[in-house]
Design a protein around this motif. Structure first.
Motif, PDB file in Angstrom:
ATOM      1  N   ARG A  24       0.762  -1.096  -0.413  1.00  0.00           N
ATOM      2  CA  ARG A  24      -0.159   0.357  -0.220  1.00  0.00           C
ATOM      3  C   ARG A  24       0.804   1.387  -0.121  1.00  0.00           C
ATOM      4  NH1 ARG A  24      -5.224   1.260   1.424  1.00  0.00           N
ATOM      5  NH2 ARG A  24      -5.232   3.147   3.004  1.00  0.00           N
ATOM      6  N   ALA A  25       1.616   1.477   1.110  1.00  0.00           N
ATOM      7  CA  ALA A  25       2.809   2.702   0.602  1.00  0.00           C
ATOM      8  C   ALA A  25       3.796   2.605  -0.255  1.00  0.00           C
ATOM      9  CB  ALA A  25       3.916   2.225   1.844  1.00  0.00           C
ATOM     10  N   VAL A  26       4.042   1.371  -1.034  1.00  0.00           N
ATOM     11  CA  VAL A  26       4.341   2.085  -2.654  1.00  0.00           C
ATOM     12  C   VAL A  26       3.555   2.298  -3.351  1.00  0.00           C
ATOM     13  CG1 VAL A  26       6.090   0.554  -4.083  1.00  0.00           C
ATOM     14  CG2 VAL A  26       6.683   0.075  -1.992  1.00  0.00           C
ATOM     15  N   LEU A  27       2.535   1.782  -2.968  1.00  0.00           N
ATOM     16  CA  LEU A  27       0.967   2.303  -4.506  1.00  0.00           C
ATOM     17  C   LEU A  27       1.762   3.435  -4.281  1.00  0.00           C
ATOM     18  CD1 LEU A  27      -1.042  -1.020  -4.390  1.00  0.00           C
ATOM     19  CD2 LEU A  27       0.492  -0.125  -6.361  1.00  0.00           C
ATOM     20  N   LEU A  28       0.642   4.133  -2.785  1.00  0.00           N
ATOM     21  CA  LEU A  28       0.132   5.481  -3.296  1.00  0.00           C
ATOM     22  C   LEU A  28       1.288   6.521  -2.986  1.00  0.00           C
ATOM     23  CD1 LEU A  28      -1.416   4.480   0.689  1.00  0.00           C
ATOM     24  CD2 LEU A  28      -2.497   5.258  -1.948  1.00  0.00           C
ATOM     25  N   ALA A  29       2.581   6.143  -2.723  1.00  0.00           N
ATOM     26  CA  ALA A  29       3.909   7.157  -2.903  1.00  0.00           C
ATOM     27  C   ALA A  29       4.019   6.967  -4.497  1.00  0.00           C
ATOM     28  CB  ALA A  29       5.070   6.755  -2.642  1.00  0.00           C
ATOM     29  N   ALA A  30       4.218   6.403  -5.324  1.00  0.00           N
ATOM     30  CA  ALA A  30       3.591   5.727  -6.584  1.00  0.00           C
ATOM     31  C   ALA A  30       2.812   6.461  -6.998  1.00  0.00           C
ATOM     32  CB  ALA A  30       3.647   4.502  -7.265  1.00  0.00           C
ATOM     33  N   ALA A  31       1.755   6.279  -6.576  1.00  0.00           N
ATOM     34  CA  ALA A  31       0.246   7.719  -6.996  1.00  0.00           C
ATOM     35  C   ALA A  31       0.674   8.689  -6.815  1.00  0.00           C
ATOM     36  CB  ALA A  31      -1.058   7.696  -6.528  1.00  0.00           C
ATOM     37  N   VAL A  32       1.553   9.793  -6.010  1.00  0.00           N
ATOM     38  CA  VAL A  32       2.180  10.918  -5.800  1.00  0.00           C
ATOM     39  C   VAL A  32       3.269  10.953  -6.394  1.00  0.00           C
ATOM     40  CG1 VAL A  32       3.171  12.943  -3.992  1.00  0.00           C
ATOM     41  CG2 VAL A  32       0.807  11.120  -3.106  1.00  0.00           C
ATOM     42  N   VAL A  33       3.817  10.399  -7.335  1.00  0.00           N
ATOM     43  CA  VAL A  33       5.243  10.982  -8.143  1.00  0.00           C
ATOM     44  C   VAL A  33       4.954  11.336  -9.076  1.00  0.00           C
ATOM     45  CG1 VAL A  33       7.504   9.982  -8.784  1.00  0.00           C
ATOM     46  CG2 VAL A  33       7.362   9.554  -6.298  1.00  0.00           C
ATOM     47  N   LEU A  34       3.569   9.547  -9.242  1.00  0.00           N
ATOM     48  CA  LEU A  34       3.466   9.469 -11.159  1.00  0.00           C
ATOM     49  C   LEU A  34       2.055  10.994 -11.584  1.00  0.00           C
ATOM     50  CD1 LEU A  34       3.284   8.072 -13.228  1.00  0.00           C
ATOM     51  CD2 LEU A  34       0.505   7.737 -12.564  1.00  0.00           C
ATOM     52  N   PHE A  35       1.705  11.329 -10.199  1.00  0.00           N
ATOM     53  CA  PHE A  35       0.724  12.322 -10.669  1.00  0.00           C
ATOM     54  C   PHE A  35       1.855  14.014 -11.299  1.00  0.00           C
ATOM     55  CE2 PHE A  35      -1.653  15.743  -9.328  1.00  0.00           C
ATOM     56  CZ  PHE A  35      -2.689  16.264 -10.426  1.00  0.00           C
ATOM     57  N   VAL A  36       3.215  14.279  -9.645  1.00  0.00           N
ATOM     58  CA  VAL A  36       3.552  15.865 -10.147  1.00  0.00           C
ATOM     59  C   VAL A  36       4.190  15.168 -11.447  1.00  0.00           C
ATOM     60  CG1 VAL A  36       5.524  16.013  -8.568  1.00  0.00           C
ATOM     61  CG2 VAL A  36       3.126  15.574  -7.398  1.00  0.00           C
ATOM     62  N   VAL A  37       4.946  14.113 -11.551  1.00  0.00           N
ATOM     63  CA  VAL A  37       5.836  13.868 -12.635  1.00  0.00           C
ATOM     64  C   VAL A  37       4.897  13.823 -13.784  1.00  0.00           C
ATOM     65  CG1 VAL A  37       7.347  12.654 -14.228  1.00  0.00           C
ATOM     66  CG2 VAL A  37       7.885  12.391 -11.657  1.00  0.00           C
ATOM     67  N   LEU A  38       3.961  13.647 -14.107  1.00  0.00           N
ATOM     68  CA  LEU A  38       3.105  13.889 -15.580  1.00  0.00           C
ATOM     69  C   LEU A  38       2.617  15.662 -15.500  1.00  0.00           C
ATOM     70  CD1 LEU A  38       1.253  10.290 -16.223  1.00  0.00           C
ATOM     71  CD2 LEU A  38       2.908  11.614 -17.289  1.00  0.00           C
ATOM     72  N   THR A  39       2.038  16.080 -14.313  1.00  0.00           N
ATOM     73  CA  THR A  39       1.650  17.046 -14.408  1.00  0.00           C
ATOM     74  C   THR A  39       3.001  18.460 -14.677  1.00  0.00           C
ATOM     75  OG1 THR A  39      -0.284  16.663 -12.839  1.00  0.00           O
ATOM     76  CG2 THR A  39       0.595  18.939 -12.395  1.00  0.00           C
ATOM     77  N   THR A  40       3.910  18.109 -14.220  1.00  0.00           N
ATOM     78  CA  THR A  40       5.331  18.755 -14.321  1.00  0.00           C
ATOM     79  C   THR A  40       5.458  18.689 -15.566  1.00  0.00           C
ATOM     80  OG1 THR A  40       5.622  18.784 -12.674  1.00  0.00           O
ATOM     81  CG2 THR A  40       7.054  19.190 -13.244  1.00  0.00           C
ATOM     82  N   VAL A  41       5.400  17.672 -15.951  1.00  0.00           N
ATOM     83  CA  VAL A  41       5.982  17.235 -17.449  1.00  0.00           C
ATOM     84  C   VAL A  41       4.974  18.503 -18.657  1.00  0.00           C
ATOM     85  CG1 VAL A  41       6.309  16.394 -19.589  1.00  0.00           C
ATOM     86  CG2 VAL A  41       7.153  15.370 -17.469  1.00  0.00           C
ATOM     87  N   ALA A  42       3.717  18.369 -17.887  1.00  0.00           N
ATOM     88  CA  ALA A  42       2.530  18.641 -19.068  1.00  0.00           C
ATOM     89  C   ALA A  42       3.365  20.368 -18.929  1.00  0.00           C
ATOM     90  CB  ALA A  42       1.174  18.465 -18.589  1.00  0.00           C
ATOM     91  N   MET A  43       3.243  21.014 -17.765  1.00  0.00           N
ATOM     92  CA  MET A  43       3.137  22.342 -17.662  1.00  0.00           C
ATOM     93  C   MET A  43       4.830  23.390 -18.315  1.00  0.00           C
ATOM     94  SD  MET A  43       0.618  23.211 -16.760  1.00  0.00           S
ATOM     95  CE  MET A  43      -0.401  21.942 -16.433  1.00  0.00           C
ATOM     96  N   LEU A  44       5.067  21.818 -18.482  1.00  0.00           N
ATOM     97  CA  LEU A  44       7.250  22.650 -18.821  1.00  0.00           C
ATOM     98  C   LEU A  44       7.370  22.321 -20.448  1.00  0.00           C
ATOM     99  CD1 LEU A  44       9.684  21.455 -15.968  1.00  0.00           C
ATOM    100  CD2 LEU A  44       8.327  23.151 -16.370  1.00  0.00           C
ATOM    101  N   LEU A  45       6.339  21.252 -21.010  1.00  0.00           N
ATOM    102  CA  LEU A  45       6.999  21.464 -22.170  1.00  0.00           C
ATOM    103  C   LEU A  45       6.021  21.995 -22.931  1.00  0.00           C
ATOM    104  CD1 LEU A  45       5.559  17.444 -23.032  1.00  0.00           C
ATOM    105  CD2 LEU A  45       7.808  18.308 -22.929  1.00  0.00           C
ATOM    106  N   ASP A  46       7.204  22.622 -24.026  1.00  0.00           N
ATOM    107  CA  ASP A  46       6.624  24.343 -24.807  1.00  0.00           C
ATOM    108  C   ASP A  46       5.465  24.127 -25.769  1.00  0.00           C
ATOM    109  OD1 ASP A  46       8.345  25.960 -23.336  1.00  0.00           O
ATOM    110  OD2 ASP A  46       9.511  25.319 -24.376  1.00  0.00           O
ATOM    111  N   GLY A  47       4.767  24.438 -26.342  1.00  0.00           N
ATOM    112  CA  GLY A  47       4.070  24.262 -28.469  1.00  0.00           C
ATOM    113  C   GLY A  47       3.359  23.556 -27.605  1.00  0.00           C
ATOM    114  N   LEU A  48       2.745  22.692 -26.539  1.00  0.00           N
ATOM    115  CA  LEU A  48       0.960  22.092 -25.693  1.00  0.00           C
ATOM    116  C   LEU A  48       0.399  23.348 -25.645  1.00  0.00           C
ATOM    117  CD1 LEU A  48       2.222  19.292 -22.849  1.00  0.00           C
ATOM    118  CD2 LEU A  48       2.289  18.961 -25.907  1.00  0.00           C
ATOM    119  N   GLY A  49      -1.059  22.949 -25.994  1.00  0.00           N
ATOM    120  CA  GLY A  49      -1.829  23.605 -25.910  1.00  0.00           C
ATOM    121  C   GLY A  49      -2.881  23.214 -24.835  1.00  0.00           C
TER     122      GLY A  49
END
Length: 155
Positions: A24-49
């Protein structure tokens, strides 16, 4: 949980919740990391609408939903019975319905043999990462089931 002289675990005070803590701890930590990484990538990529950025965030939320569903399993033992929560279903059992608690070598989780002849998996007790803990939890649940169903008519 201490073992008694008869080799059975000492019964805990109820209610008690059994769940795979490490998993459970691994899955919850992975969920947080996944959300932060994908959201950060979405905001940092130039050219995305805005729609493309939103699709990154929505994808992260969907994947997090899957990880949270995988972290959901547990079994809650109470005075009146056991509630088994698996990935998508919840089932309430009276103690008298539980005939046997099984965790055999190689089993991915505990199985409850029920009085209606069926078997119910308990994903909340899995020996994957923490085998000793799962074995101790299975013994405790077995002792609780035996103690709670003993002395009842038809037990």
């Amino acid at each position: 949980m201490a073992d008694t002289a008869a080799g059975r675990p000492e019964l805990p005070a109820l209610p008690v919740t059994f769940r795979p803590g490490h998993t459970r701890a691994v899955l919850l930590a992975a969920a947080v990391v996944l959300f932060v990484v994908l959201t950060t990538v979405a905001m940092l990529l130039d050219g995305l609408g805005p729609g493309e950025r939103l699709s990154f965030v929505l994808t992260a939320l969907i994947l997090d939903g899957v990880l949270l569903m995988l972290a959901r399993p547990k079994a809650v033992a109470e005075e009146s019975g056991v509630t088994v929560v698996n990935l998508t279903r919840r089932r309430r059992l009276d103690w008298a319905e539980i005939v046997r608690v099984n965790l055999r070598a190689g089993d991915p989780w505990v199985f409850l043999d029920l009085s209606d002849g069926t078997s119910l998996p308990v994903l909340g007790i899995q020996p994957g990462i923490a085998k000793q803990r799962a074995v101790a939890d299975a013994r405790t649940l077995r002792a609780l089931a035996e103690a709670r169903s003993a002395g009842r008519p038809g037990a």
